[in-house]
Design an enzyme around this catalytic site. Structure first.
Site, PDB file in Angstrom:
ATOM      1  N   GLY A 293      43.365  49.466  52.235  1.00  0.00           N
ATOM      2  CA  GLY A 293      43.795  49.383  50.841  1.00  0.00           C
ATOM      3  C   GLY A 293      42.820  50.159  49.963  1.00  0.00           C
ATOM      4  O   GLY A 293      43.093  51.277  49.521  1.00  0.00           O
ATOM      5  N   ARG A 331      36.059  43.451  38.052  1.00  0.00           N
ATOM      6  CA  ARG A 331      35.260  43.326  39.274  1.00  0.00           C
ATOM      7  C   ARG A 331      33.791  43.029  39.003  1.00  0.00           C
ATOM      8  O   ARG A 331      33.108  42.472  39.845  1.00  0.00           O
ATOM      9  CB  ARG A 331      35.431  44.560  40.168  1.00  0.00           C
ATOM     10  N   CYS A 362      36.248  38.486  24.732  1.00  0.00           N
ATOM     11  CA  CYS A 362      35.399  37.424  24.201  1.00  0.00           C
ATOM     12  C   CYS A 362      34.737  36.629  25.316  1.00  0.00           C
ATOM     13  O   CYS A 362      34.961  35.420  25.464  1.00  0.00           O
ATOM     14  CB  CYS A 362      36.233  36.512  23.318  1.00  0.00           C
ATOM     15  N   TYR A 391      41.860  47.832  43.083  1.00  0.00           N
ATOM     16  CA  TYR A 391      41.537  46.518  42.515  1.00  0.00           C
ATOM     17  C   TYR A 391      41.084  46.591  41.054  1.00  0.00           C
ATOM     18  O   TYR A 391      40.251  45.801  40.616  1.00  0.00           O
ATOM     19  CB  TYR A 391      40.483  45.798  43.387  1.00  0.00           C
TER      20      TYR A 391
HETATM   21  C1  LIG Z   1      43.105  42.807  51.337  1.00  0.00           C
HETATM   22  C2  LIG Z   1      43.717  43.017  52.648  1.00  0.00           C
HETATM   23  C3  LIG Z   1      43.738  44.287  53.220  1.00  0.00           C
HETATM   24  C4  LIG Z   1      43.109  45.484  52.559  1.00  0.00           C
HETATM   25  O1  LIG Z   1      41.738  45.373  52.400  1.00  0.00           O
HETATM   26  P1  LIG Z   1      40.913  46.604  51.817  1.00  0.00           P
HETATM   27  O2  LIG Z   1      39.525  46.085  51.757  1.00  0.00           O
HETATM   28  O3  LIG Z   1      41.458  46.928  50.484  1.00  0.00           O
HETATM   29  O4  LIG Z   1      41.076  47.735  52.788  1.00  0.00           O
HETATM   30  C5  LIG Z   1      44.371  44.454  54.429  1.00  0.00           C
HETATM   31  N1  LIG Z   1      44.948  43.401  55.059  1.00  0.00           N
HETATM   32  C6  LIG Z   1      44.936  42.158  54.546  1.00  0.00           C
HETATM   33  C7  LIG Z   1      45.604  41.065  55.273  1.00  0.00           C
HETATM   34  C8  LIG Z   1      44.319  41.925  53.336  1.00  0.00           C
HETATM   35  O5  LIG Z   1      44.297  40.691  52.836  1.00  0.00           O
END
Ligand SMILES: *Cc1c(COP(=O)(O)O)cnc(C)c1O
Length: 432
Positions: A293, A331, A362, A391
């Site tokens: 991701g 974050r 705030c 994110y």
């Molecule tokens: C969050 C998540 C990902 C992706 O994680 P990244 O750190 O963004 O690569 C993949 N698989 C599952 C099941 C997740 O919860």
């Protein structure tokens, strides 16, 4: 000089992303603004797919974990690149579906999927569901039966690998809300149950060991444990597991000093483990899914803000205020995440100050970061925060009734809006 390789300084001394002047982008679209480099996102997709081809004979699928960044256009890009996707909610499922994504390449995750969502998954033909618990297996079986359909199911396993220490700890990993524990026998019970359910097609096992992981050791350890479990299942039931999903979690460079591996190293490392295990143990090579991701979109994005006032607290710190903050990037307030920032219209100048970049919400903790090296900035300057592609938009909120920024995609030839800036009427659209 910059944390992401798509950033540079142009002839005007301004920060550019994939050749686009960020000061011009800020003028054209306003701030705060998310800018994403579409070319880089596509390159990352190709790197993952290519690594499966090279190291595992193409016997796998890379799925973009869309919780990192979800909007219709990203699903179109994923479709064009031949990627699968992970989805975790009705909202993500609906967005992908409306973008025309081939839902047979979607993997549905989550530790508490609702009936609405499971019904949707059935109706839209979602390719795989990763089941998290026994209650969910029963629900899936019932809904599949009602619909006269079969769900292709993987089981989420806690492999007992702590990605950050690379140590195998049992209690810490059992204490997770996600999945079935291996060491207690819970996972094996779930396997037997899944095999016994008539309307579930047992496709395999899944694990996801964490996020922002900068080396391969944890993935290698998890792959070994999962392969041993696959062998145990074969030995005790005769069933050969067709699919192994090893999750995501590959890290990116946020600040100087972060040193992520080239993305193809992950597939290379786990393919070696799986190939040699299968050869030695007479186990059929599973189809492998991976779920990056952050690493697909993170470095591709930046956020542009307009600098407001500055507040100097002698001997303590200097605050620089921006027109965004925790609403578009939570974050820092969530886990003190670190970022690199640049004054976009002074990008060729040295960073001769250390400042706290304060958001406009705030909350005292609303910051992009503390002690951040930055060029001297004045009201009206454009501040770019780097590596915000993952994110950030995905975690944005309406706190203080702030409108969510627009998202712009740039590529080598053009720039375009892919998510419009919210209007004041968007803010009140559900109010009675
Ligand atoms: C969050 C998540 C990902 C992706 O994680 P990244 O750190 O963004 O690569 C993949 N698989 C599952 C099941 C997740 O919860």
């Amino acid at each position: 000089m910059f944390v992401s390789e798509n950033l540079s300084v142009n002839e005007k001394g301004n920060l550019a992303i994939n050749g686009h002047d960020t000061v011009d982008l800020a003028k054209k679209y306003g701030t705060p603004l998310y800018v994403m480099d579409e070319d880089m996102i596509r390159t990352h997709c190709r790197t993952y797919i290519d690594s499966i081809n090279r190291f595992y004979d193409g016997k796998g699928m890379a799925c973009f974990a869309s919780k990192a960044f979800s909007c219709k256009e990203i699903y179109r890009v994923m479709q064009q690149e031949g990627m699968g996707i992970d989805v975790v909610s009705a909202g993500e499922i609906y967005t992908a579906y409306k973008a025309g994504f081939d839902m047979s390449k979607a993997v549905f995750h989550g530790n508490n999927k609702t009936e609405e969502e499971i019904n949707m998954a059935a109706d839209l033909g979602i390719g795989r569901i990763v089941a998290d618990n026994v209650f969910e297996l029963d629900t899936l079986e019932r809904i599949a039966k009602e619909k006269g359909k079969k769900f292709r199911v993987l089981l989420r396993i806690k492999p007992g690998v702590d990605a950050h220490t690379h140590s195998f700890i049992s209690t810490g990993q059992i204490d997770s809300k996600f999945g079935f524990a291996l060491e207690t026998g819970e996972a094996f019970e779930a396997v037997k149950k899944t095999m016994s359910l008539e309307n579930l097609d047992f496709a395999g096992i899944h694990c996801h060991i964490g996020s922002s992981i900068l080396d391969t050791q944890g993935f290698v350890a998890a792959a070994e444990i999962m392969m041993k479990f696959i062998k145990q299942i074969k030995d005790e039931t005769g069933f050969e597991i067709p699919e192994l999903n090893l999750g995501g979690g590959f890290g990116i460079k946020y600040v100087e000093g972060d040193d992520p591996l080239p993305y193809d190293e992950y597939m290379k490392a786990v393919a070696e483990v799986v190939n040699s295990f299968c050869e030695k143990n007479d186990v059929k090579r599973p189809f492998i899914l991976i779920e990056p991701g952050r690493s697909v979109v993170g470095s591709a994005g930046i956020t542009l803000y307009t600098c407001g006032g500055r507040k100097i607290i002698p001997n303590i710190r200097t605050y620089v205020s921006i027109d965004g903050g925790m609403c578009d990037n939570p974050r820092y307030i969530l886990y003190q995440a670190e970022y690199d920032a640049v004054v976009a219209n002074k990008a060729s100048l040295p960073k001769d100050e250390k400042v706290t970049i304060a958001g406009r919400c705030c909350e005292t903790g609303d910051m992009i970061g503390e002690n951040m090296p930055l060029q001297h900035c004045e009201p009206g300057d454009i501040i770019a925060v780097c590596a915000t592609g993952a994110y950030n938009y995905a975690m944005s909120s309406h706190y203080n009734r702030l409108r969510k920024p627009a998202v712009v995609f740039v590529n080598s030839s053009s720039d375009r809006i892919v998510v419009q800036r919210e209007s004041l009427d968007d803010i009140i659209k559900n109010d009675i």
